[in-house]
Design an enzyme around this catalytic site. Structure first.
Site, PDB file in Angstrom:
ATOM      1  N   PRO A 250       0.783  -1.246   0.075  1.00  0.00           N
ATOM      2  CA  PRO A 250       0.058  -0.232   0.112  1.00  0.00           C
ATOM      3  C   PRO A 250       0.915   1.295  -0.038  1.00  0.00           C
ATOM      4  CG  PRO A 250       0.065  -1.093   2.232  1.00  0.00           C
ATOM      5  CD  PRO A 250       0.779  -1.812   1.374  1.00  0.00           C
ATOM      6  N   ASP A 425       5.751   2.499   2.394  1.00  0.00           N
ATOM      7  CA  ASP A 425       4.733   1.311   2.571  1.00  0.00           C
ATOM      8  C   ASP A 425       4.153   1.591   3.822  1.00  0.00           C
ATOM      9  OD1 ASP A 425       3.808  -1.085   3.337  1.00  0.00           O
ATOM     10  OD2 ASP A 425       5.590  -2.300   3.025  1.00  0.00           O
ATOM     11  N   HIS A 426       2.773   1.835   3.880  1.00  0.00           N
ATOM     12  CA  HIS A 426       1.811   2.179   4.922  1.00  0.00           C
ATOM     13  C   HIS A 426       1.732   1.041   5.891  1.00  0.00           C
ATOM     14  CE1 HIS A 426      -0.925   4.848   6.747  1.00  0.00           C
ATOM     15  NE2 HIS A 426      -1.632   5.411   5.785  1.00  0.00           N
ATOM     16  N   ARG A 427       2.280  -0.097   5.628  1.00  0.00           N
ATOM     17  CA  ARG A 427       2.350  -1.165   6.742  1.00  0.00           C
ATOM     18  C   ARG A 427       3.344  -1.023   7.684  1.00  0.00           C
ATOM     19  NH1 ARG A 427       2.880  -6.103   2.783  1.00  0.00           N
ATOM     20  NH2 ARG A 427       4.418  -4.789   2.112  1.00  0.00           N
TER      21      ARG A 427
END
Length: 453
Positions: A250, A425-427
């Site tokens: 994401p 990376d939104h994680r």
């Protein structure tokens, strides 16, 4: 000495292409000599001999594709022979065994074919006769339809019969709408029109509809002179990795604009001071790389990767630097970059970039990396967004330094600005964490003296 096998030159490599041999069969080689050029899924590189000796055998010629671990050559010591000569008798014995096996198989096949042959004499012939008998009445039916007697029995007006003859319409196939089912002139002309439309509809798709129109997403018909360029191993892996990145990862993007006036002034000061006659020049990109590393040390949570049910935070900053080469893109890695000075980072990246373009890199030099910096400013790009190189947590996209009008108090003056976009990376990285990192990066680049300490 062991046989030389196709090496695993990258973490994702399963096969390689032996582009060319730099040594011939019978040549003496020393460990470290370049003996071949190998294309992996990431790069084309020169491969050095792991042994001293003589290149006794070459099992794979130039251009051949080989699975990782398969033998490609043999480097023997003095008086040592290649295993190929020992394997020769085994290969000679196999043809002798094959005729005996073939004879046994032929006997079994004859026995197996004997019984089916008896059945084939009875049933297949009977079935063919039955099918012929069944088909004959069916073949006679169409002839009955066009029988003149039957056509004469069709109720139709004299005008309808004349028009049907002119237009070639079979009256027996026309449904009449007149009294007691009589076929009228209107019925005949309607049937003729329907027949014409049906013919046009069956012919039009072949003339007007292309395969691309029938199947959306397919390539349009090739233009005259168009050529099909086969993908290299590197382009295949780039395509694969981009899908792996943008699909499951994401992405989100944060962009800042740097006041590059102090940075450019520091660069000019180093240039005017000579920087040492025997040293290479420190570039704006070197400052950006050093600042990116130092900012990651100050905000260590961005120096991380997503790993299933955990986030792996790295102790060292292994900096990947995107380098454009003829076949695509490589990202050489500067290991433990947090321990290197601005000058050391500058020299490292120039050395790695040069060897990447000349196919002299070692596999471990472009594997790994905790994050990457991609700079297209030298190619005239103002700003852009880069795709994360998995499993890294982010990548920085750096644009060129641009002269722009800026407000200084009550005056408009010429200023220098540089755009930097962080793909996250939104994680691993939230917006606030990414903003914290970029704020530290801005502080370092707008105060370049801090990068010299």
């Amino acid at each position: 000495m062991p046989e030389i096998q196709m090496p695993k030159l990258s973490d994702t490599m399963t096969e390689g292409t032996l582009v060319s041999w730099k040594k011939k069969k019978g040549d003496k080689v020393s460990a470290g000599d370049v003996i071949a050029e190998i294309e992996t899924d990431k790069a084309t590189m020169e491969w050095e001999s792991p042994e001293d000796g003589t290149l006794s055998e070459i099992y794979v010629e130039g251009g051949g594709k080989v699975n990782v671990g398969d033998k490609i050559a043999f480097i023997g010591g003095e008086g040592e022979e290649a295993p190929k000569k020992e394997e020769a008798p085994e290969k000679e014995d196999k043809p002798k065994e094959k005729p005996a096996e073939a004879k046994a198989e032929e006997k079994e096949q004859k026995k197996a074919e004997a019984k089916p042959a008896e059945k084939k004499e009875e049933k297949p012939s009977e079935k063919k006769e039955e099918k012929k008998a069944e088909k004959k009445p069916e073949a006679e039916k169409p002839a009955a339809k066009i029988d003149k007697g039957e056509e004469a029995r069709v109720k139709a007006s004299p005008v309808a019969r004349r028009v049907a003859a002119e237009l070639g319409v079979d009256l027996a196939s026309v449904k009449g709408t007149g009294p007691e089912g009589r076929v009228t002139e209107t019925d005949v002309r309607g049937a003729a029109k329907s027949k014409t439309k049906a013919v046009e509809a069956s012919a039009s798709p072949a003339r007007t509809v292309s395969p691309a129109q029938k199947q959306p997403g397919r390539l349009p018909p090739q233009q005259a002179g168009a050529s099909r360029i086969q993908l290299s191993g590197m382009r295949k892996i780039i395509a694969q990795r981009l899908v792996e990145s943008l699909g499951p990862i994401p992405h989100f993007y944060l962009t800042i604009e740097i006041n590059a006036a102090s940075l450019m002034a520091a660069r000019e000061e180093l240039k005017s001071a000579g920087e040492g006659a025997e040293t290479s020049k420190i570039t704006v990109n070197d400052f950006v790389l050093k600042a990116a590393v130092q900012a990651a040390v100050k905000v260590p949570r961005v120096n991380a990767s997503f790993d299933g049910d955990a986030i792996v935070q790295y102790a060292d900053v292994d900096l990947g630097v995107a380098v454009a080469i003829e076949d695509g893109l490589l990202t050489p890695v500067i290991r433990a970059a947090q321990n290197k000075s601005l000058r050391e980072i500058s020299e490292s990246v120039k050395d790695l970039a040069s060897r990447a373009r000349n196919k002299r890199m070692k596999p471990e030099e472009f594997q790994g990396g905790t994050f990457t910096v991609s700079n297209l400013g030298g190619m005239g790009i103002d700003s852009f967004s880069a795709v994360i190189n998995p499993p890294q947590g982010f990548i920085l996209a750096v644009g060129k330094v641009t002269k722009v009008p800026v407000i200084d108090g009550d005056q408009i003056v010429v200023g220098s600005r540089m755009s930097i976009t962080m793909s996250c990376d939104h994680r691993v990285i939230d917006g606030a964490l990414g903003a914290e990192y970029l704020e530290e990066l801005r502080h370092l680049l707008e105060n370049p003296a801090l990068l010299l300490v």
